[in-house]
Motif scaffolding. Structure first.
Motif, mmCIF file in Angstrom:
data_model
loop_
_atom_site.group_PDB
_atom_site.id
_atom_site.type_symbol
_atom_site.label_atom_id
_atom_site.label_comp_id
_atom_site.label_asym_id
_atom_site.label_seq_id
_atom_site.Cartn_x
_atom_site.Cartn_y
_atom_site.Cartn_z
ATOM 1 N N GLN A 36 14.656 -43.056 -17.079
ATOM 2 C CA GLN A 36 16.066 -43.182 -16.931
ATOM 3 C C GLN A 36 16.810 -42.491 -18.354
ATOM 4 O O GLN A 36 17.746 -42.360 -18.396
ATOM 5 C CB GLN A 36 16.557 -44.476 -16.689
ATOM 6 N N SER A 37 15.926 -42.661 -19.448
ATOM 7 C CA SER A 37 16.419 -42.259 -20.581
ATOM 8 C C SER A 37 16.768 -40.743 -20.681
ATOM 9 O O SER A 37 17.452 -40.204 -21.486
ATOM 10 C CB SER A 37 15.478 -42.514 -21.646
ATOM 11 N N GLY A 38 16.282 -40.251 -19.741
ATOM 12 C CA GLY A 38 16.256 -38.516 -19.715
ATOM 13 C C GLY A 38 15.400 -37.761 -20.781
ATOM 14 O O GLY A 38 15.592 -36.460 -20.583
ATOM 15 N N LEU A 39 14.592 -38.487 -21.597
ATOM 16 C CA LEU A 39 13.697 -37.694 -22.228
ATOM 17 C C LEU A 39 12.543 -36.997 -21.373
ATOM 18 O O LEU A 39 12.380 -37.393 -20.342
ATOM 19 C CB LEU A 39 12.877 -38.658 -23.230
ATOM 20 N N PRO A 40 11.906 -36.040 -21.943
ATOM 21 C CA PRO A 40 11.149 -35.330 -21.144
ATOM 22 C C PRO A 40 9.739 -36.161 -20.858
ATOM 23 O O PRO A 40 9.539 -36.925 -21.795
ATOM 24 C CB PRO A 40 10.724 -34.047 -22.115
ATOM 25 N N ALA A 41 9.051 -35.864 -20.007
ATOM 26 C CA ALA A 41 7.896 -36.589 -19.669
ATOM 27 C C ALA A 41 6.836 -36.495 -20.765
ATOM 28 O O ALA A 41 6.229 -37.453 -21.047
ATOM 29 C CB ALA A 41 7.065 -36.230 -18.245
#
Length: 129
Positions: free
Chosen positions: A43-48
């Protein structure tokens, strides 16, 4: 850090917030599964790939699940990454410590200094994604 605030230190306020978030995931026997944590962290939107690096740093026991401490470490690293801070090559020791107040606060009502309250919780081991 020249006497300044260590950016890697987890404050009591942050730990309290992380604990509430951890509890919202309904941990079992003090742990959230790797899948529960992954769904929350995404949910942070950071890449996997970045989340995988964060997991590797926060995963203290390589057991595929996270306890409160590991979850809090991961949340702090996510926050710092979202603020543009590069991830450390190794987990700073200060992140493994129980949060402690860094300054005295003043009581407006009584004008007396007091320490910030800290919730006592035992250090738990565990992790994984």
């Amino acid at each position: 850090m020249n006497g300044g605030v260590n950016i890697w230190a987890i404050t009591p306020e942050e730990r309290s917030k992380h604990d509430r978030q951890f509890d919202s995931l309904t941990p079992t026997l003090g742990y959230v599964s790797g899948e529960q944590a992954r769904r929350f962290f995404i949910q942070s939107g950071l890449p996997a790939s970045v989340l995988a690096e964060i997991w590797t740093l926060a995963d203290l026991t390589n057991d595929g699940r996270m306890d409160r401490l590991e979850f809090s470490i991961a949340m702090k690293l996510i926050k710092l990454q979202l603020q543009g801070q590069a991830l450390p090559p190794a987990l700073p020791d200060i992140m493994k410590q129980t949060p402690t107040p860094s300054i005295l606060t003043s009581s407006a009502r009584f004008g007396k200094p007091r320490l910030c309250a800290i919730s006592a919780s035992p250090k738990m081991e565990g992790s994984g994604i």
